[in-house]
Scaffold this motif. Structure first.
Motif, PDB file in Angstrom:
ATOM      1  N   MET A 147       0.828  -1.204   0.000  1.00  0.00           N
ATOM      2  CA  MET A 147       0.000   0.000   0.000  1.00  0.00           C
ATOM      3  C   MET A 147       0.864   1.257   0.000  1.00  0.00           C
ATOM      4  SD  MET A 147      -2.914   1.228   2.747  1.00  0.00           S
ATOM      5  CE  MET A 147      -3.860  -0.277   2.530  1.00  0.00           C
ATOM      6  N   THR A 148       1.927   1.246   0.792  1.00  0.00           N
ATOM      7  CA  THR A 148       2.823   2.401   0.853  1.00  0.00           C
ATOM      8  C   THR A 148       3.484   2.646  -0.497  1.00  0.00           C
ATOM      9  OG1 THR A 148       3.260   1.988   3.191  1.00  0.00           O
ATOM     10  CG2 THR A 148       4.848   3.353   2.006  1.00  0.00           C
ATOM     11  N   CYS A 149       3.962   1.585  -1.136  1.00  0.00           N
ATOM     12  CA  CYS A 149       4.640   1.724  -2.422  1.00  0.00           C
ATOM     13  C   CYS A 149       3.700   2.260  -3.497  1.00  0.00           C
ATOM     14  CB  CYS A 149       5.217   0.378  -2.858  1.00  0.00           C
ATOM     15  SG  CYS A 149       6.574  -0.227  -1.828  1.00  0.00           S
ATOM     16  N   ILE A 150       2.485   1.724  -3.560  1.00  0.00           N
ATOM     17  CA  ILE A 150       1.528   2.183  -4.562  1.00  0.00           C
ATOM     18  C   ILE A 150       1.132   3.626  -4.300  1.00  0.00           C
ATOM     19  CG2 ILE A 150      -0.792   1.832  -5.502  1.00  0.00           C
ATOM     20  CD1 ILE A 150      -0.444  -1.153  -4.942  1.00  0.00           C
ATOM     21  N   SER A 151       0.957   3.989  -3.024  1.00  0.00           N
ATOM     22  CA  SER A 151       0.600   5.365  -2.675  1.00  0.00           C
ATOM     23  C   SER A 151       1.682   6.346  -3.132  1.00  0.00           C
ATOM     24  CB  SER A 151       0.388   5.470  -1.166  1.00  0.00           C
ATOM     25  OG  SER A 151       0.156   6.810  -0.782  1.00  0.00           O
ATOM     26  N   LYS A 152       2.951   5.988  -2.916  1.00  0.00           N
ATOM     27  CA  LYS A 152       4.048   6.855  -3.349  1.00  0.00           C
ATOM     28  C   LYS A 152       4.105   6.965  -4.868  1.00  0.00           C
ATOM     29  CE  LYS A 152       7.096   6.134   0.635  1.00  0.00           C
ATOM     30  NZ  LYS A 152       8.419   5.618   1.106  1.00  0.00           N
TER      31      LYS A 152
ATOM     32  N   THR B  78       1.608   6.577  -7.015  1.00  0.00           N
ATOM     33  CA  THR B  78       0.458   7.362  -7.465  1.00  0.00           C
ATOM     34  C   THR B  78       0.676   8.849  -7.209  1.00  0.00           C
ATOM     35  OG1 THR B  78      -0.995   5.486  -6.951  1.00  0.00           O
ATOM     36  CG2 THR B  78      -2.039   7.623  -7.260  1.00  0.00           C
ATOM     37  N   LYS B  79       1.275   9.153  -6.052  1.00  0.00           N
ATOM     38  CA  LYS B  79       1.563  10.550  -5.716  1.00  0.00           C
ATOM     39  C   LYS B  79       2.557  11.143  -6.701  1.00  0.00           C
ATOM     40  CE  LYS B  79       2.145  11.296  -1.380  1.00  0.00           C
ATOM     41  NZ  LYS B  79       2.766  11.371  -0.031  1.00  0.00           N
TER      42      LYS B  79
ATOM     43  N   CYS C  24      -5.987  -0.172  -3.977  1.00  0.00           N
ATOM     44  CA  CYS C  24      -5.200   1.071  -4.041  1.00  0.00           C
ATOM     45  C   CYS C  24      -5.179   1.670  -5.440  1.00  0.00           C
ATOM     46  CB  CYS C  24      -3.773   0.804  -3.574  1.00  0.00           C
ATOM     47  SG  CYS C  24      -3.616   0.422  -1.827  1.00  0.00           S
TER      48      CYS C  24
ATOM     49  N   ASP D 253       9.229  -1.340  -0.152  1.00  0.00           N
ATOM     50  CA  ASP D 253       9.441   0.014   0.382  1.00  0.00           C
ATOM     51  C   ASP D 253      10.912   0.325   0.633  1.00  0.00           C
ATOM     52  OD1 ASP D 253       8.449   2.525   1.013  1.00  0.00           O
ATOM     53  OD2 ASP D 253       8.299   2.081   3.156  1.00  0.00           O
TER      54      ASP D 253
ATOM     55  N   ASP E 200       8.222   7.869  -4.933  1.00  0.00           N
ATOM     56  CA  ASP E 200       7.799   9.268  -5.023  1.00  0.00           C
ATOM     57  C   ASP E 200       8.951  10.162  -5.486  1.00  0.00           C
ATOM     58  OD1 ASP E 200       6.110  11.446  -4.849  1.00  0.00           O
ATOM     59  OD2 ASP E 200       6.522  11.795  -2.723  1.00  0.00           O
TER      60      ASP E 200
END
Length: 412
Positions: free
Chosen positions: A35-40, A42-43, A72, A107, A112
């Protein structure tokens, strides 16, 4: 949307890219960090104004990673063939971006901060490698054995053999032009996929650059998939497979020529010239060197043949002779001739021994004949056995290729 993909090797598909960038993450039980990797990622796409997608190539996760990735907003493909390389091969084939940036979903890399990669790719660079030694390795991010021995040694071998300037051959964060990489025909399913990409890109003359990359400790609560000695050895084997000239041919040729020259000299000048050694002990060492050197040259032929049969790469022009020898009739014919000559020398000495009533022979006279005879007999036998082994190797690869093509044939 989830699809099942069977990974074989990379081949270029038709059709234009839908996105400028695909951020590709191979995944095997990465629920803790995905989730952290996908969030970064996408950001980054939103902040940089890049039209792109996040693609997760799942390699059989059992911890719910697929559902997390889909929730995500990532596109997920299921890769049935296990292996780091297999997941990435399938991911590259399924990607919809003109460019791809790939990175582990643990991660350890910051998705990002991909601006340097996209900037290089837009300038026409076809492969952009991250360099962790330039960007920084944070405490506990890389085991000391990897940091001070494994990566430096393997990267040095890569630079030496393939005339590459890459300082970090095995950085997991890298970007590339999708079409350029598809044309390389990458096939390795294991961790050595990382080496295969750089080696083939260097051999094909792709434009390659490096950008500093920070490596952080991964967020896993379990040991990494990488196995230090097993995967390190597989990387080394792969690098050496692409350098049979330096590993086998040149050393073997030098040893065989020196051994043969010494053996010839000692037989032409049995009394010696000056202080140059010409005794039977010198002959024995010379013959051993000649046999060992020739055997090493046979390994060069086998390495070129195996690489060719596995479709890893087209043999270098200086290696074409090895492929012809391994596949032609010259090797068994020459081996048979050498074995016959060697056998004749040994038989002649046996006949002379019998004429003397099988008494005591003069060691100096007998060994000067038996040493070349045994050497030729060994080399001839090695040639005959080598030709049989090469034929079996070709048949095994042909059978494997035919079996791999059966599903495609049946589907027609």
């Amino acid at each position: 949307m989830t699809s099942m993909i069977s990974s074989g090797h990379l081949s270029a598909p038709s059709g234009a890219s839908l996105f400028e960038l695909t951020i590709l993450m191979p995944c095997l039980n990465e629920a803790r960090t995905l989730m952290t990797c996908i969030s970064k990622a996408t950001k980054f796409l939103a902040r940089a104004g890049v039209r792109g997608e996040v693609l997760v190539a799942d390699n059989g996760s059992t911890d719910g990673s697929q559902a997390i990735a889909a929730a995500c907003g990532a596109r997920v493909i299921d890769v049935s063939v296990r292996g780091y390389g297999a997941a990435l091969i399938a991911g590259v084939a399924a990607a919809k971006g003109r460019y791809i940036v790939m990175g582990d979903a643990d991660d350890s890399y910051d998705f990002d901060a991909l601006e340097p990669f996209i900037a290089e790719l837009r300038r026409g660079t076809q492969l952009v490698m991250g360099n962790r030694f330039q960007g920084g390795i944070r405490p506990a991010a890389m085991p000391p054995l990897h940091r001070y021995l494994g990566n430096p040694v393997l990267s040095f071998i890569g630079r030496l053999f393939f005339k590459s300037k890459i300082g970090d051959f095995h950085c997991g964060l890298r970007g590339f032009d999708r079409q350029a990489i598809l044309q390389l025909g990458l096939r390795c399913h294991g961790m050595e996929f990382a080496s295969e990409m750089v080696v083939k890109a260097s051999l094909h003359g792709l434009r390659i650059a490096e950008v500093p990359t920070i490596l952080s400790p991964d967020g896993r609560d379990r040991p990494p998939h990488l196995r230090t000695w097993r995967d390190g050895w597989r990387h080394l084997q792969f690098l050496l497979l692409f350098t049979p000239r330096w590993l086998f041919l040149y050393p073997g040729l030098a040893l065989a020529v020196i051994g043969f020259a010494q053996l010839l000299f000692t037989n032409l000048h049995p009394a010696g010239i000056g202080r140059w050694p010409v005794g039977i002990h010198t002959q024995l060492f010379a013959a051993a060197g000649m046999v060992l050197g020739y055997q090493t040259m046979l390994f060069a032929m086998g390495a070129v043949l195996a690489r060719h049969c596995a479709r890893l790469n087209t043999p270098h022009p200086r290696e074409q002779w090895a492929l012809r020898m391994a596949c032609g009739a010259g090797l068994p014919a020459g081996g048979a001739l050498a074995a016959l000559v060697g056998f004749a020398l040994c038989a002649s000495l046996t006949w002379q021994w019998g004429r003397s009533g099988f008494g005591v022979l003069d060691p100096e006279t007998a060994m000067r004949q038996i040493i070349p005879g045994v050497a030729l007999l060994l080399m001839g036998t090695q040639s005959l056995l080598g030709s049989i082994f090469f034929a079996a190797l070709r048949s095994a690869f042909d059978l494997r290729t035919n079996e791999a093509d059966l599903p495609a044939i049946a589907a027609r």
